[in-house]
Design a protein around this motif. Structure first.
Motif, PDB file in Angstrom:
ATOM      1  N   ALA A  71      15.120  24.311 -43.697  1.00 29.10           N
ATOM      2  CA  ALA A  71      15.310  22.933 -43.552  1.00 29.10           C
ATOM      3  C   ALA A  71      14.370  22.212 -44.165  1.00 29.10           C
ATOM      4  CB  ALA A  71      15.753  22.468 -42.209  1.00 29.10           C
ATOM      5  N   HIS A  72      14.580  21.351 -45.184  1.00 29.76           N
ATOM      6  CA  HIS A  72      13.728  20.300 -45.973  1.00 29.76           C
ATOM      7  C   HIS A  72      13.716  19.051 -45.170  1.00 29.76           C
ATOM      8  CE1 HIS A  72      13.983  23.350 -49.265  1.00 29.76           C
ATOM      9  NE2 HIS A  72      15.312  23.330 -49.004  1.00 29.76           N
ATOM     10  N   TYR A  73      12.151  18.622 -45.123  1.00 31.25           N
ATOM     11  CA  TYR A  73      11.977  17.450 -44.523  1.00 31.25           C
ATOM     12  C   TYR A  73      11.087  16.425 -45.466  1.00 31.25           C
ATOM     13  CZ  TYR A  73      13.058  20.039 -40.291  1.00 31.25           C
ATOM     14  OH  TYR A  73      13.833  20.794 -39.417  1.00 31.25           O
ATOM     15  N   PHE A  74      11.179  15.329 -45.608  1.00 23.08           N
ATOM     16  CA  PHE A  74      10.122  14.502 -46.073  1.00 23.08           C
ATOM     17  C   PHE A  74       9.010  14.426 -45.273  1.00 23.08           C
ATOM     18  CE2 PHE A  74      14.149  12.196 -47.570  1.00 23.08           C
ATOM     19  CZ  PHE A  74      14.083  12.668 -49.029  1.00 23.08           C
ATOM     20  N   ASP A  75       7.710  14.425 -46.177  1.00 22.49           N
ATOM     21  CA  ASP A  75       6.477  14.580 -45.142  1.00 22.49           C
ATOM     22  C   ASP A  75       6.136  13.368 -44.326  1.00 22.49           C
ATOM     23  OD1 ASP A  75       5.498  12.699 -47.180  1.00 22.49           O
ATOM     24  OD2 ASP A  75       3.877  13.831 -47.806  1.00 22.49           O
ATOM     25  N   ASP A  76       6.939  12.409 -44.378  1.00 21.69           N
ATOM     26  CA  ASP A  76       6.675  11.262 -43.415  1.00 21.69           C
ATOM     27  C   ASP A  76       7.473  11.381 -42.382  1.00 21.69           C
ATOM     28  OD1 ASP A  76       9.209  10.366 -44.672  1.00 21.69           O
ATOM     29  OD2 ASP A  76       8.941   8.383 -45.049  1.00 21.69           O
ATOM     30  N   SER A  77       8.457  12.462 -42.050  1.00 26.58           N
ATOM     31  CA  SER A  77       9.094  12.691 -41.222  1.00 26.58           C
ATOM     32  C   SER A  77       8.602  13.691 -40.134  1.00 26.58           C
ATOM     33  CB  SER A  77      10.395  13.046 -41.589  1.00 26.58           C
ATOM     34  OG  SER A  77      10.481  14.571 -42.025  1.00 26.58           O
ATOM     35  N   ILE A  78       7.253  13.975 -40.389  1.00 26.90           N
ATOM     36  CA  ILE A  78       6.757  14.781 -39.189  1.00 26.90           C
ATOM     37  C   ILE A  78       6.902  14.422 -37.665  1.00 26.90           C
ATOM     38  CG2 ILE A  78       4.355  15.753 -38.427  1.00 26.90           C
ATOM     39  CD1 ILE A  78       3.384  15.851 -41.543  1.00 26.90           C
ATOM     40  N   PRO A  79       6.508  13.283 -37.336  1.00 24.65           N
ATOM     41  CA  PRO A  79       6.548  12.923 -35.927  1.00 24.65           C
ATOM     42  C   PRO A  79       8.098  12.786 -35.552  1.00 24.65           C
ATOM     43  CG  PRO A  79       5.440  11.120 -37.133  1.00 24.65           C
ATOM     44  CD  PRO A  79       5.856  12.073 -38.202  1.00 24.65           C
ATOM     45  N   ASP A  80       9.033  12.328 -36.377  1.00 24.19           N
ATOM     46  CA  ASP A  80      10.533  12.159 -35.831  1.00 24.19           C
ATOM     47  C   ASP A  80      11.251  13.426 -35.727  1.00 24.19           C
ATOM     48  OD1 ASP A  80       9.629   9.457 -35.218  1.00 24.19           O
ATOM     49  OD2 ASP A  80       9.987   8.983 -37.486  1.00 24.19           O
ATOM     50  N   TYR A  81      11.067  14.315 -37.001  1.00 27.36           N
ATOM     51  CA  TYR A  81      12.001  15.320 -37.066  1.00 27.36           C
ATOM     52  C   TYR A  81      11.301  16.698 -37.077  1.00 27.36           C
ATOM     53  CZ  TYR A  81      15.161  11.554 -38.430  1.00 27.36           C
ATOM     54  OH  TYR A  81      15.926  10.368 -38.330  1.00 27.36           O
ATOM     55  N   VAL A  82      10.316  16.843 -37.726  1.00 26.00           N
ATOM     56  CA  VAL A  82       9.690  18.061 -37.874  1.00 26.00           C
ATOM     57  C   VAL A  82       8.854  18.657 -36.621  1.00 26.00           C
ATOM     58  CG1 VAL A  82       7.774  19.432 -38.983  1.00 26.00           C
ATOM     59  CG2 VAL A  82       8.852  17.600 -40.304  1.00 26.00           C
ATOM     60  N   LEU A  83       8.266  17.816 -35.791  1.00 28.92           N
ATOM     61  CA  LEU A  83       7.458  18.038 -34.490  1.00 28.92           C
ATOM     62  C   LEU A  83       8.731  18.482 -33.779  1.00 28.92           C
ATOM     63  CD1 LEU A  83       4.496  15.650 -34.117  1.00 28.92           C
ATOM     64  CD2 LEU A  83       4.481  18.019 -34.833  1.00 28.92           C
ATOM     65  N   PRO A  84       9.563  17.602 -33.421  1.00 28.91           N
ATOM     66  CA  PRO A  84      10.653  18.004 -32.594  1.00 28.91           C
ATOM     67  C   PRO A  84      11.348  19.444 -32.869  1.00 28.91           C
ATOM     68  CG  PRO A  84      11.024  15.816 -33.070  1.00 28.91           C
ATOM     69  CD  PRO A  84       9.828  16.438 -33.976  1.00 28.91           C
ATOM     70  N   ASP A  85      11.748  19.613 -33.907  1.00 29.15           N
ATOM     71  CA  ASP A  85      12.303  21.078 -34.523  1.00 29.15           C
ATOM     72  C   ASP A  85      11.553  22.080 -34.188  1.00 29.15           C
ATOM     73  OD1 ASP A  85      14.746  19.855 -34.979  1.00 29.15           O
ATOM     74  OD2 ASP A  85      14.715  19.744 -36.954  1.00 29.15           O
ATOM     75  N   ILE A  86       9.968  22.102 -34.607  1.00 31.21           N
ATOM     76  CA  ILE A  86       9.169  23.016 -34.221  1.00 31.21           C
ATOM     77  C   ILE A  86       9.008  23.279 -32.870  1.00 31.21           C
ATOM     78  CG2 ILE A  86       6.721  23.742 -34.424  1.00 31.21           C
ATOM     79  CD1 ILE A  86       6.565  22.030 -37.090  1.00 31.21           C
TER      80      ILE A  86
END
Length: 162
Positions: A71-86
């Protein structure tokens, strides 16, 4: 070189979860030769299998890759999407859902919650394009629920229509 502060939250999460990981940059041969200046790949080692989690930062976009999903994420979505998915992947709270015919891979996505043998995998088949549904009916296939710890993996076999 990329500013590593951008990924401090990711590194902090991996440390909190006691994960082993490596960070790779431009100039490395082999698996990481696609990285250019300002790109990086964090490879999280899987203690249960040979399927790592890749956290790529390429062209100012983050890509999470695990097994046959990405999945692709914008780099400004780290706290809201990337971290929870990881965190959900690494703690078996989400799994990768893979739909394949006996001929080929058809789709992949990530679950919203942990799934088990009672999961209604027909939802994934019904959401496929008509051509893929016909392929599944003609050739059979499977729906895989693939977790970080494969002890939780489930595979639903789909018989071809008679």
């Amino acid at each position: 070189m990329i500013e590593s502060n951008k990924f401090k939250e990711i590194y902090d999460l991996l440390k909190k979860l006691k994960c082993k990981y490596e960070t790779h940059y431009q100039g490395e041969d082999g698996e990481y030769d696609y990285l250019k200046e300002n790109d990086l790949c964090i490879t999280v080692k899987n203690p249960y299998s040979s399927n790592p989690l890749y956290i790529d930062y390429v062209d100012e976009e983050i890509t999470l890759s695990f097994y046959k999903w990405h999945a692709h994420y914008f780099d400004d979505s780290i706290p809201d999407y990337v971290l929870p998915d990881i965190e959900a992947i690494l703690t078996n709270k989400k799994c990768v859902i893979i739909v394949s015919s006996t001929k080929r891979w058809l789709s992949s996505n990530i679950s919203d919650e942990p799934l088990n043998k009672n999961y209604d995998y027909q939802i994934n088949i019904k959401s496929l394009p008509k051509e893929f549904i016909t392929e599944m009916a003609s050739f059979g296939g499977n729906v895989e629920l693939f977790y970080w710890n494969p002890i939780h993996n489930i595979k639903f076999e789909i018989e071809k229509s008679k």
